[in-house]
Design a protein around this motif. Structure first.
Motif, PDB file in Angstrom:
ATOM      1  N   ASN A  83       1.003  -1.264   0.241  1.00 25.22           N
ATOM      2  CA  ASN A  83      -0.140  -0.060   0.003  1.00 25.22           C
ATOM      3  C   ASN A  83       0.792   1.305  -0.054  1.00 25.22           C
ATOM      4  N   SER A  84       1.934   1.153  -0.634  1.00 23.80           N
ATOM      5  CA  SER A  84       2.893   2.104  -0.714  1.00 23.80           C
ATOM      6  C   SER A  84       3.278   3.000  -1.592  1.00 23.80           C
ATOM      7  N   ILE A  85       2.262   3.131  -2.610  1.00 26.85           N
ATOM      8  CA  ILE A  85       2.380   4.107  -3.742  1.00 26.85           C
ATOM      9  C   ILE A  85       1.441   5.280  -3.803  1.00 26.85           C
ATOM     10  N   GLN A  86       2.003   6.278  -3.762  1.00 30.55           N
ATOM     11  CA  GLN A  86       1.007   7.425  -4.022  1.00 30.55           C
ATOM     12  C   GLN A  86       1.460   8.217  -5.431  1.00 30.55           C
ATOM     13  N   ILE A  87       0.310   9.039  -5.637  1.00 32.19           N
ATOM     14  CA  ILE A  87       0.567   9.708  -6.888  1.00 32.19           C
ATOM     15  C   ILE A  87       0.801  11.252  -6.587  1.00 32.19           C
ATOM     16  N   ALA A  88       1.900  11.617  -7.429  1.00 34.80           N
ATOM     17  CA  ALA A  88       2.392  13.110  -7.045  1.00 34.80           C
ATOM     18  C   ALA A  88       1.970  13.697  -8.203  1.00 34.80           C
ATOM     19  N   ILE A  89       1.179  14.721  -7.929  1.00 35.66           N
ATOM     20  CA  ILE A  89       0.665  15.843  -8.731  1.00 35.66           C
ATOM     21  C   ILE A  89       1.492  17.118  -8.845  1.00 35.66           C
ATOM     22  N   HIS A  90       1.937  17.561  -9.926  1.00 38.75           N
ATOM     23  CA  HIS A  90       2.773  18.928  -9.926  1.00 38.75           C
ATOM     24  C   HIS A  90       2.168  20.205 -10.717  1.00 38.75           C
ATOM     25  N   PRO A  91       0.987  20.597 -10.160  1.00 41.97           N
ATOM     26  CA  PRO A  91       0.479  21.751 -11.074  1.00 41.97           C
ATOM     27  C   PRO A  91       1.490  22.828 -10.972  1.00 41.97           C
ATOM     28  N   LYS A  92       1.430  23.803 -12.223  1.00 42.42           N
ATOM     29  CA  LYS A  92       2.397  24.716 -12.084  1.00 42.42           C
ATOM     30  C   LYS A  92       1.999  25.915 -11.291  1.00 42.42           C
ATOM     31  N   GLU A  93       0.611  26.267 -11.112  1.00 42.53           N
ATOM     32  CA  GLU A  93      -0.121  27.358 -10.686  1.00 42.53           C
ATOM     33  C   GLU A  93      -0.445  26.743  -9.200  1.00 42.53           C
ATOM     34  N   GLU A  94      -0.702  27.806  -8.141  1.00 43.66           N
ATOM     35  CA  GLU A  94      -0.824  27.580  -6.845  1.00 43.66           C
ATOM     36  C   GLU A  94      -2.182  27.510  -6.683  1.00 43.66           C
ATOM     37  N   ALA A  95      -2.947  28.109  -7.682  1.00 46.74           N
ATOM     38  CA  ALA A  95      -4.693  28.404  -7.746  1.00 46.74           C
ATOM     39  C   ALA A  95      -5.108  26.720  -8.046  1.00 46.74           C
ATOM     40  N   ARG A  96      -4.342  26.463  -9.012  1.00 37.64           N
ATOM     41  CA  ARG A  96      -4.745  25.203  -9.741  1.00 37.64           C
ATOM     42  C   ARG A  96      -4.468  23.971  -8.546  1.00 37.64           C
ATOM     43  N   ALA A  97      -3.519  23.959  -7.993  1.00 38.03           N
ATOM     44  CA  ALA A  97      -3.156  23.222  -6.763  1.00 38.03           C
ATOM     45  C   ALA A  97      -4.195  23.151  -5.690  1.00 38.03           C
ATOM     46  N   ARG A  98      -4.523  24.339  -5.417  1.00 38.26           N
ATOM     47  CA  ARG A  98      -5.689  24.545  -4.295  1.00 38.26           C
ATOM     48  C   ARG A  98      -6.792  23.924  -5.001  1.00 38.26           C
ATOM     49  N   ILE A 100      -7.178  21.365  -7.120  1.00 32.94           N
ATOM     50  CA  ILE A 100      -7.220  19.917  -7.023  1.00 32.94           C
ATOM     51  C   ILE A 100      -6.935  19.307  -5.671  1.00 32.94           C
ATOM     52  N   PHE A 101      -6.305  20.233  -4.943  1.00 33.88           N
ATOM     53  CA  PHE A 101      -6.352  19.430  -3.276  1.00 33.88           C
ATOM     54  C   PHE A 101      -7.733  19.444  -2.816  1.00 33.88           C
ATOM     55  N   ALA A 102      -8.718  20.553  -3.057  1.00 32.39           N
ATOM     56  CA  ALA A 102     -10.095  20.596  -2.296  1.00 32.39           C
ATOM     57  C   ALA A 102     -10.817  19.761  -2.979  1.00 32.39           C
ATOM     58  N   ALA A 103     -10.684  19.320  -4.203  1.00 29.13           N
ATOM     59  CA  ALA A 103     -11.479  18.278  -4.965  1.00 29.13           C
ATOM     60  C   ALA A 103     -11.147  16.903  -4.401  1.00 29.13           C
ATOM     61  N   LEU A 104      -9.794  16.730  -4.326  1.00 32.94           N
ATOM     62  CA  LEU A 104      -9.572  15.314  -3.783  1.00 32.94           C
ATOM     63  C   LEU A 104      -9.966  15.244  -2.247  1.00 32.94           C
ATOM     64  N   GLU A 105      -9.771  16.358  -1.444  1.00 35.85           N
ATOM     65  CA  GLU A 105     -10.215  16.304  -0.248  1.00 35.85           C
ATOM     66  C   GLU A 105     -11.686  16.072   0.254  1.00 35.85           C
ATOM     67  N   ASP A 106     -12.412  16.664  -0.605  1.00 36.97           N
ATOM     68  CA  ASP A 106     -14.150  16.276  -0.640  1.00 36.97           C
ATOM     69  C   ASP A 106     -14.218  14.776  -0.378  1.00 36.97           C
ATOM     70  N   GLY A 107     -14.731  14.625   0.631  1.00 38.01           N
ATOM     71  CA  GLY A 107     -14.924  13.040   1.031  1.00 38.01           C
ATOM     72  C   GLY A 107     -13.911  12.193   1.492  1.00 38.01           C
ATOM     73  N   GLY A 108     -12.753  12.957   1.508  1.00 36.09           N
ATOM     74  CA  GLY A 108     -11.504  12.187   1.819  1.00 36.09           C
ATOM     75  C   GLY A 108     -10.997  12.769   3.101  1.00 36.09           C
ATOM     76  N   GLN A 109      -9.638  12.797   3.257  1.00 34.67           N
ATOM     77  CA  GLN A 109      -9.031  13.156   4.565  1.00 34.67           C
ATOM     78  C   GLN A 109      -7.577  13.905   4.143  1.00 34.67           C
ATOM     79  N   VAL A 110      -7.476  14.888   4.825  1.00 34.62           N
ATOM     80  CA  VAL A 110      -6.101  15.678   4.429  1.00 34.62           C
ATOM     81  C   VAL A 110      -5.211  15.115   5.575  1.00 34.62           C
ATOM     82  N   VAL A 111      -3.986  14.647   5.089  1.00 39.25           N
ATOM     83  CA  VAL A 111      -2.878  13.973   5.576  1.00 39.25           C
ATOM     84  C   VAL A 111      -1.952  15.083   6.178  1.00 39.25           C
ATOM     85  N   ILE A 112      -1.444  15.781   5.390  1.00 37.72           N
ATOM     86  CA  ILE A 112      -0.849  17.132   5.543  1.00 37.72           C
ATOM     87  C   ILE A 112      -1.265  18.453   4.582  1.00 37.72           C
TER      88      ILE A 112
END
Length: 141
Positions: A83-98, A100-112
């Protein structure tokens, strides 16, 4: 123009350095960099043990056009082989990173939570509603 890239991020429990060099040899790759937890600026509120200082915080292996990233778990983080594989996502813009993070967080859990680090203007880790872990990291320009 590519505004985002993805790559596998492999996690280990103290043997990431061995794994990086194993895959380098087996796959004919080239190690682009290895950084230990001890290479980061010291935090007096969270001192590291000698063992923790030597663990790999981030390693990058280039295999052809592909990127493989590696890390040892941080003390206290759960590690389960397989269970040791994660997906690293590298958006160029901070707004896009936020976004993506918010969409993944919806129904999920923030680790960091998303925050500025020495290696990224915006970095965070989130487990989505399907149990898949993602590292979101805006690359340093």
């Amino acid at each position: 123009m590519v505004s985002i890239s993805l790559n596998p991020y492999l996690f280990f429990d103290g043997n990431a350095r061995e794994a990086v060099h194993f895959y380098e040899k087996v796959l004919g790759g080239k190690v682009m960099g290895i950084m230990t937890y001890g290479d980061m600026p010291a935090d007096p509120n969270h001192p590291l043990t000698d063992n923790m200082k030597n663990r790999i915080m981030h390693a990058h292996l280039k295999v052809g056009d592909a990127d493989l990233m590696f890390s040892d778990t941080f003390a206290g983080m759960h590690y389960q082989p397989g269970n040791s594989i994660q997906i690293a996502i590298h958006p160029k813009e901070e707004a896009r990173a936020r976004e993506i993070f918010a969409a993944l967080e919806d129904g999920g859990q923030v680790v960091i939570p998303l925050h500025k680090t020495d290696f990224s203007p915006l970095y965070g880790m989130v487990k989505d509603k399907f149990g898949v872990n993602f590292n979101v990291s805006v690359p340093v320009e």
